[in-house]
Design an enzyme around this catalytic site. Structure first.
Site, short mmCIF file in Angstrom:
data_model
loop_
_atom_site.label_atom_id
_atom_site.label_comp_id
_atom_site.label_asym_id
_atom_site.label_seq_id
_atom_site.Cartn_x
_atom_site.Cartn_y
_atom_site.Cartn_z
N PHE A 85 -11.50 -6.93 13.69
CA PHE A 85 -10.98 -7.79 12.76
C PHE A 85 -10.55 -6.88 12.22
CE2 PHE A 85 -9.39 -9.95 8.58
CZ PHE A 85 -7.73 -10.31 10.17
N GLN A 86 -8.81 -6.77 12.15
CA GLN A 86 -8.56 -5.70 11.02
C GLN A 86 -9.13 -4.13 11.67
OE1 GLN A 86 -8.10 -6.93 7.68
NE2 GLN A 86 -6.54 -7.86 7.17
N MET B 274 23.81 8.97 2.77
CA MET B 274 23.77 10.17 2.82
C MET B 274 23.89 10.03 4.77
SD MET B 274 23.12 13.30 3.10
CE MET B 274 22.45 14.05 1.11
N LYS C 182 -18.00 -1.02 5.80
CA LYS C 182 -17.99 -2.05 5.15
C LYS C 182 -19.67 -1.51 4.57
CE LYS C 182 -17.15 -6.87 3.78
NZ LYS C 182 -16.60 -7.49 3.98
N GLU D 145 0.96 -0.97 -0.07
CA GLU D 145 0.00 0.11 0.19
C GLU D 145 0.69 1.20 -0.22
OE1 GLU D 145 -0.95 -2.54 2.01
OE2 GLU D 145 -2.25 -3.18 1.45
C1 TPP Z 1 12.21 5.56 6.08
C2 TPP Z 1 13.67 6.69 5.90
N1 TPP Z 1 14.34 5.53 6.95
C3 TPP Z 1 15.28 6.25 7.55
C4 TPP Z 1 15.81 7.53 6.36
C5 TPP Z 1 16.89 7.61 6.90
N2 TPP Z 1 18.19 8.04 5.47
C6 TPP Z 1 18.25 9.47 4.95
S1 TPP Z 1 18.91 8.84 3.60
C7 TPP Z 1 19.30 7.09 4.82
C8 TPP Z 1 20.43 6.68 3.84
C9 TPP Z 1 19.73 6.48 2.01
O1 TPP Z 1 20.31 5.30 1.35
P1 TPP Z 1 20.15 5.02 0.41
O2 TPP Z 1 18.68 4.99 -0.89
O3 TPP Z 1 21.38 4.18 -0.64
O4 TPP Z 1 20.85 6.60 -0.34
P2 TPP Z 1 22.73 7.02 -0.75
O5 TPP Z 1 22.40 8.07 0.38
O6 TPP Z 1 22.85 6.28 -0.86
O7 TPP Z 1 22.53 7.65 -1.77
C10 TPP Z 1 18.53 6.95 5.73
C11 TPP Z 1 18.78 5.80 6.25
C12 TPP Z 1 14.86 7.68 5.41
N3 TPP Z 1 15.27 9.26 5.26
N4 TPP Z 1 13.76 7.56 5.59
#
Ligand code: TPP
Ligand code: MG
Length: 617
Positions: A144-145, A510, A194, A82
């Site tokens: 449920f749900q 990042m 529902k 979803e």
């Molecule tokens: C759902 C979610 N969980 C955690 C984060 C924290 N976060 C921000 S950037 C990142 C790393 C992303 O890794 P990747 O997709 O490999 O991108 P890169 O920075 O390596 O280009 C994380 C864990 C987030 N923004 N969203």
């Protein structure tokens, strides 16, 4: 309230319109035709002009899936999660300007929509989410749900409805579409019990909406606009700070006229990339944490900031109490709650950006006719110097590995500015914002406010469905991709030929960058092993993963192969294509304003502050 009129472009009033060859027949207007609530829901969606719904069925919403099976007008795209359905609806909205629609069952189906709803709320994306709810006698019994999705999503939707009676369905759907797409756009959730879907009712599509408490102001106040125009002429260091609201209101043309008329610099935020051409000489680049030195400097050194559909987000302002200390603020936004929220507005203007900018053009022309004209030569020489001395750039890795920035730069150069690029969240997102030249509004799509990993692939699917003739590239990270890569199945089976560039640095890059800078290079839990340095074992192997999902899988590891890999992916027409660009692990995003620090302390590269040149006029 007045009846909604036909929506043209972003912003204005959406019209719940019937498809042209399916005008409501007179019998629709009187409650004579008997049908189930579920049939009336599908009929309502048809009247609202919906052509695609992204969703997954389940018990509580099952009655609605039966008439959906017969609908000649509404295509349902079966997603694999979803969350994917919600992001696909967002991507569709980005591509078409119309609300995207997603559908889910009660409980876990509905709670899986929480992330995309929050995402759409933060980035003002028009979206209507329809969820099934347990039958009314069960509500409140922990059935449920059962999940109180209206309670859960109250703070992350523009509005939500719980519908308990079949006869309320058409009016609620009409209101939901109107709210989602008028004023400041946003997500609206309609939760339908529902038994309301199963009950028999008469169908009547409302010809007029009666919503006395909801009346967004679109027409700006003339006095404020004239005041803003005068301030632009009198300023020495003005800058247009342009945000996503200008994209939503469809005001790219008007913005260009205003910018050229005044001659002032323009900075476009992450949400507004492309609304003013990157190639335009007045574009000083993106502001913010990873903006250009000239873009950040233009805001920081300004004596007047004209904010258009932007919200002084912390990623733009840096440490707020040191942001643009000498600037007076003109702030135009359709949402009065944004004005003076973070930074006091000297001249507040509430209105649709397109109308505001069009009125500003008239006011500036009038001033110029009476000899009042801005003089920004000294300002431009400061900014030109910053552009020249501190352009965006990167060093090639010294170990011969592939540079992620180069991959993204070549992608933009080869694919061009007519394509849509849909980023994930992380370093690759910032590089996609920096190193692809955007010339047209809506060609860069990303999760700005919420920063949602997993956005890219499903949003790219939605964008491609909304505008099938356009080339759509997801620019994703190896971490983000693994959050929603199962939607490759959707893309393959539904024949939605998106292209995916996985910028695979083997890490949550990042986060790793922050560990390098702020945690003494202690890399706690950021190595994903998708591209280990030493061994060739990749978990998962993205090429084989793509193939397992019926997509074309390609890998590129050397600079000299980048163009050929892009060409190969571009040549695939009948299936989605995934390219694993295995890149250097250590590359960092620069420039950078460190978290919680002032824009004054922007680093052009590590430990390298720009020389601002304090020679002001
Ligand atoms: C759902 C979610 N969980 C955690 C984060 C924290 N976060 C921000 S950037 C990142 C790393 C992303 O890794 P990747 O997709 O490999 O991108 P890169 O920075 O390596 O280009 C994380 C864990 C987030 N923004 N969203
Ligand atoms: Mg990564």
């Amino acid at each position: 309230m007045r009846a909604p009129s036909n929506r043209t472009g972003g912003g204005g009033f959406f019209v719940a319109q019937a498809p042209p060859d399916d005008e409501p027949s007179p019998k629709d207007l009187v409650m004579t035709e008997q049908m189930t609530g579920a049939q009336s829901l599908i009929r309502s969606l048809e009247h609202a002009g919906v052509d695609v719904v992204f969703g997954i069925p389940g018990g509580a919403i099952l009655p609605a899936y039966d008439p959906l099976y017969d609908s000649a007008n509404v295509r349902h795209i079966l997603m694999r999660h979803e969350q994917g359905a919600g992001h696909a609806a967002e991507g569709y909205a980005y591509a078409t300007g119309r609300p995207g629609v997603c559908m889910a069952t009660s409980g876990p189906g509905a709670t899986n929509l929480v992330t995309p709803l929050a995402d759409a709320h933060m980035d003002s994306v028009p979206m209507v989410a329809i969820t099934g709810q347990v039958a009314t006698p069960m509500i409140g019994t922990d059935g449920f749900q059962e999940a109180d999705i209206c309670g859960i999503t109250m703070p992350i939707t523009k509005h939500n409805f719980l519908v308990k009676r079949a006869e309320d369905i058409p009016r609620t759907i009409a209101e939901a579409f109107h709210i989602a797409s008028s004023g400041r756009p946003g997500p609206v959730l309609v939760d339908i019990a529902k038994d309301a879907l199963q009950a028999t009712t008469g169908f009547a599509w409302p010809q007029k909406l009666d919503m006395p408490g909801y009346r967004p102001v679109t027409k700006p106040h003339g006095k404020q606009v004239r005041e803003a125009a005068r301030m632009i002429a009198e300023a020495h260091r003005p800058v247009f700070y342009v945000g996503g609201g200008v994209v939503r209101s469809g005001a790219a043309q008007e913005l260009r006229v205003l910018a050229e008329l005044t001659g002032a610099p323009v900075t476009t935020t992450l949400m507004a990339r492309g609304v003013f051409p990157d190639s335009h000489p007045q574009n000083v680049g993106m502001p913010g944490m990873h903006g250009t030195v000239a873009g950040v400097g233009a805001l920081q050194r300004a004596d007047l900031i004209v904010a258009l559909g932007a919200r002084f987000d912390d990623r733009v302002t840096g440490r707020l109490d040191s942001f643009a200390p000498d600037a007076k603020i003109v702030h135009a936004d359709i949402d009065p709650a944004e004005i003076s929220k973070n930074r006091h507005a000297d001249v507040p203007i509430v209105g649709d950006c397109r109308e505001v900018i069009a009125d500003l053009v008239v006011a500036v022309r009038n001033d110029q006719a009476s000899g009042l004209q801005g003089e920004y030569e000294a300002w431009w020489s400061q900014l030109d110097r910053l552009r020249e001395v501190y352009p965006l750039g990167y060093d090639a890795p010294d170990d011969g590995t592939l540079s992620p920035q180069q991959v993204i730069e070549r992608l933009g150069a080869n694919v061009g500015s007519d394509a849509t690029y849909v980023a994930g969240v992380g370093q690759h997102q910032m590089w996609a914002a920096q190193f692809i030249g955007y010339e047209k509004p809506g060609t860069f799509v990303n999760s700005g406010g919420l920063g949602t990993m997993g956005f890219s692939v499903p949003a790219a699917i939605g964008a491609k469905v909304g505008d099938p003739d356009r080339t759509v590239w997801a620019v994703d990270g190896d971490g983000c991709f693994q959050m929603t890569s199962q939607e490759l199945a959707t893309a393959a089976i539904e024949q939605i030929p998106i292209k995916v560039a996985v910028v695979n640095n083997g890490n949550l890059g990042m986060v790793r960058q922050w560990q390098t800078l702020y945690y003494e290079s202690r890399y706690s839990n950021t190595d994903l092993q998708t591209a280990p340095r030493d061994e060739k074992v990749r978990v998962p192997d993205f090429v084989r993963l793509a193939e397992a999902y019926g997509c074309v899988g390609l890998r590129c590891e050397r600079a000299e192969d980048v163009d050929a890999a892009i060409d190969k992916a571009m040549a695939v027409e009948d299936a989605p294509a995934v390219v694993d660009f295995s890149v250097n692990h250590d590359a960092m995003v620069w420039p950078m304003v460190g978290p919680g620090t002032s824009n004054d302390n922007i680093q052009y590269a590590r430990d390298m502050a720009p020389d601002w040149d304090d020679d002001e006029d």
